[in-house]
Design a protein around this motif. Structure first.
Motif, PDB file in Angstrom:
ATOM      1  N   LEU A  56       4.132   0.561   2.028  1.00 35.53           N
ATOM      2  CA  LEU A  56       3.990  -0.190   3.440  1.00 35.53           C
ATOM      3  C   LEU A  56       3.412  -1.801   2.930  1.00 35.53           C
ATOM      4  CD1 LEU A  56       3.472   0.354   6.723  1.00 35.53           C
ATOM      5  CD2 LEU A  56       1.208  -0.118   5.975  1.00 35.53           C
ATOM      6  N   VAL A  57       4.320  -2.745   3.304  1.00 37.35           N
ATOM      7  CA  VAL A  57       3.978  -4.077   3.015  1.00 37.35           C
ATOM      8  C   VAL A  57       3.446  -4.698   4.263  1.00 37.35           C
ATOM      9  CG1 VAL A  57       4.875  -6.307   2.288  1.00 37.35           C
ATOM     10  CG2 VAL A  57       5.922  -4.279   1.515  1.00 37.35           C
ATOM     11  N   GLU A  58       2.202  -5.396   3.826  1.00 37.25           N
ATOM     12  CA  GLU A  58       1.305  -6.010   5.034  1.00 37.25           C
ATOM     13  C   GLU A  58       1.467  -7.541   4.745  1.00 37.25           C
ATOM     14  OE1 GLU A  58      -3.039  -5.889   6.808  1.00 37.25           O
ATOM     15  OE2 GLU A  58      -2.058  -4.123   6.000  1.00 37.25           O
ATOM     16  N   VAL A  59       1.891  -8.156   5.558  1.00 38.06           N
ATOM     17  CA  VAL A  59       2.101  -9.740   5.465  1.00 38.06           C
ATOM     18  C   VAL A  59       1.401 -10.347   6.631  1.00 38.06           C
ATOM     19  CG1 VAL A  59       3.619 -11.744   5.105  1.00 38.06           C
ATOM     20  CG2 VAL A  59       4.391  -9.464   4.238  1.00 38.06           C
ATOM     21  N   ASN A  60       0.295 -11.071   6.596  1.00 42.06           N
ATOM     22  CA  ASN A  60      -0.737 -11.738   7.532  1.00 42.06           C
ATOM     23  C   ASN A  60      -0.782 -10.714   8.709  1.00 42.06           C
ATOM     24  OD1 ASN A  60      -0.384 -14.086   6.351  1.00 42.06           O
ATOM     25  ND2 ASN A  60       1.500 -14.838   7.131  1.00 42.06           N
ATOM     26  N   ARG A  61      -1.155  -9.386   8.015  1.00 47.34           N
ATOM     27  CA  ARG A  61      -1.585  -8.702   9.097  1.00 47.34           C
ATOM     28  C   ARG A  61      -0.572  -7.966   9.964  1.00 47.34           C
ATOM     29  NH1 ARG A  61      -7.298  -7.932   9.396  1.00 47.34           N
ATOM     30  NH2 ARG A  61      -8.500  -9.812   8.730  1.00 47.34           N
ATOM     31  N   MET A  62       0.522  -7.842   9.524  1.00 51.11           N
ATOM     32  CA  MET A  62       1.546  -7.464  10.057  1.00 51.11           C
ATOM     33  C   MET A  62       2.146  -6.433   9.158  1.00 51.11           C
ATOM     34  SD  MET A  62       5.470  -8.686  11.331  1.00 51.11           S
ATOM     35  CE  MET A  62       4.991  -9.125  13.099  1.00 51.11           C
TER      36      MET A  62
ATOM     37  N   GLU B  17       7.715   3.978 -10.319  1.00 50.55           N
ATOM     38  CA  GLU B  17       8.865   3.212 -10.231  1.00 50.55           C
ATOM     39  C   GLU B  17       8.735   2.465  -8.767  1.00 50.55           C
ATOM     40  OE1 GLU B  17      11.198   6.558  -9.991  1.00 50.55           O
ATOM     41  OE2 GLU B  17      11.322   6.976 -12.364  1.00 50.55           O
ATOM     42  N   MET B  18       8.486   2.993  -7.958  1.00 48.62           N
ATOM     43  CA  MET B  18       8.372   1.964  -6.561  1.00 48.62           C
ATOM     44  C   MET B  18       7.576   0.505  -6.617  1.00 48.62           C
ATOM     45  SD  MET B  18       7.606   5.075  -3.575  1.00 48.62           S
ATOM     46  CE  MET B  18       7.948   4.171  -2.077  1.00 48.62           C
ATOM     47  N   VAL B  19       6.532   0.501  -7.334  1.00 44.50           N
ATOM     48  CA  VAL B  19       5.724  -0.696  -7.621  1.00 44.50           C
ATOM     49  C   VAL B  19       6.801  -1.504  -8.510  1.00 44.50           C
ATOM     50  CG1 VAL B  19       3.875  -1.684  -8.745  1.00 44.50           C
ATOM     51  CG2 VAL B  19       3.383   0.391  -7.439  1.00 44.50           C
TER      52      VAL B  19
ATOM     53  N   LEU C  11       4.734  -3.423   7.658  1.00 50.56           N
ATOM     54  CA  LEU C  11       6.235  -2.949   7.646  1.00 50.56           C
ATOM     55  C   LEU C  11       6.342  -2.131   6.770  1.00 50.56           C
ATOM     56  CD1 LEU C  11       7.532  -6.756   7.218  1.00 50.56           C
ATOM     57  CD2 LEU C  11       7.508  -5.600   9.114  1.00 50.56           C
ATOM     58  N   ARG C  12       6.681  -0.892   7.297  1.00 50.07           N
ATOM     59  CA  ARG C  12       7.180   0.210   6.290  1.00 50.07           C
ATOM     60  C   ARG C  12       8.504   0.038   5.746  1.00 50.07           C
ATOM     61  NH1 ARG C  12       6.447   5.237   9.316  1.00 50.07           N
ATOM     62  NH2 ARG C  12       4.361   4.568   8.894  1.00 50.07           N
ATOM     63  N   CYS C  13       8.514  -0.170   4.310  1.00 51.80           N
ATOM     64  CA  CYS C  13       9.398  -0.612   3.464  1.00 51.80           C
ATOM     65  C   CYS C  13      10.164   0.509   2.591  1.00 51.80           C
ATOM     66  CB  CYS C  13       9.029  -1.692   2.786  1.00 51.80           C
ATOM     67  SG  CYS C  13       7.850  -1.519   1.761  1.00 51.80           S
ATOM     68  N   ALA C  14       9.585   1.788   2.313  1.00 53.52           N
ATOM     69  CA  ALA C  14      10.107   2.854   1.668  1.00 53.52           C
ATOM     70  C   ALA C  14       9.519   3.949   1.766  1.00 53.52           C
ATOM     71  CB  ALA C  14      10.260   2.315   0.042  1.00 53.52           C
TER      72      ALA C  14
ATOM     73  N   SER D 287       0.870  -1.334   0.092  1.00 56.99           N
ATOM     74  CA  SER D 287      -0.158  -0.062  -0.002  1.00 56.99           C
ATOM     75  C   SER D 287       0.701   1.340  -0.081  1.00 56.99           C
ATOM     76  CB  SER D 287      -1.136  -0.053   1.161  1.00 56.99           C
ATOM     77  OG  SER D 287      -0.072   0.122   2.377  1.00 56.99           O
ATOM     78  N   PHE D 288       0.245   2.348  -0.878  1.00 59.36           N
ATOM     79  CA  PHE D 288       1.004   3.534  -0.893  1.00 59.36           C
ATOM     80  C   PHE D 288       0.066   4.803  -0.191  1.00 59.36           C
ATOM     81  CE2 PHE D 288       2.850   0.999  -3.907  1.00 59.36           C
ATOM     82  CZ  PHE D 288       4.241   1.396  -3.846  1.00 59.36           C
ATOM     83  N   ASP D 289       0.916   5.852   0.407  1.00 66.99           N
ATOM     84  CA  ASP D 289       0.212   6.855   0.793  1.00 66.99           C
ATOM     85  C   ASP D 289       1.108   8.093   0.732  1.00 66.99           C
ATOM     86  OD1 ASP D 289      -1.911   8.373   2.078  1.00 66.99           O
ATOM     87  OD2 ASP D 289      -0.777   8.098   3.987  1.00 66.99           O
TER      88      ASP D 289
END
Length: 104
Positions: free
Chosen positions: A43-49, A86-88, A51-54, A5-7
């Motif tokens: 933000l990457v969300e894996v199994n409801r966790m 570019e991020m995607v 993680l801010r990644c970029a 997800s992006f914001d």
């Protein structure tokens, strides 16, 4: 399920000297231009966790002249849409995700 997800958000800095990073950006919530730092966060969300990644900062590093008024204003060399794409593309090589979410 993996969700990317992006914001984009603006950290207001009304008393900071203007630069290519801290300058005026249009805030869609306030419906006016505010002085601050504009950033695009992934933000990457894996199994409801989550993680801010970029984080990418929107820089307005070009001066352009309005043809009608003759006034100069700052403009970025890349749009937020280009930064988003570019991020995607970057994350498509780094991890597998099921969905990409972003606000309008």
């Amino acid at each position: 399920m993996v969700v990317l997800s992006f914001d984009d958000s603006i950290e207001e800095k009304p008393y900071t000297d203007s630069s290519e990073l801290a300058c005026r950006h249009y805030d869609h919530v306030l419906k006016c231009s505010v002085k601050g730092i504009n950033l695009l966060t992934a933000l990457v969300e894996v199994n409801r966790m989550p993680l801010r990644c970029a984080v990418e900062f929107v820089k307005k590093n070009l001066w352009v002249t309005n043809e009608k008024s003759g006034k100069q204003k700052c403009k970025g060399s890349k749009t937020k849409n280009e930064m988003f794409r570019e991020m995607v593309k970057y994350f498509a090589y780094k991890c597998r995700f099921d969905y990409v979410l972003a606000d309008s």
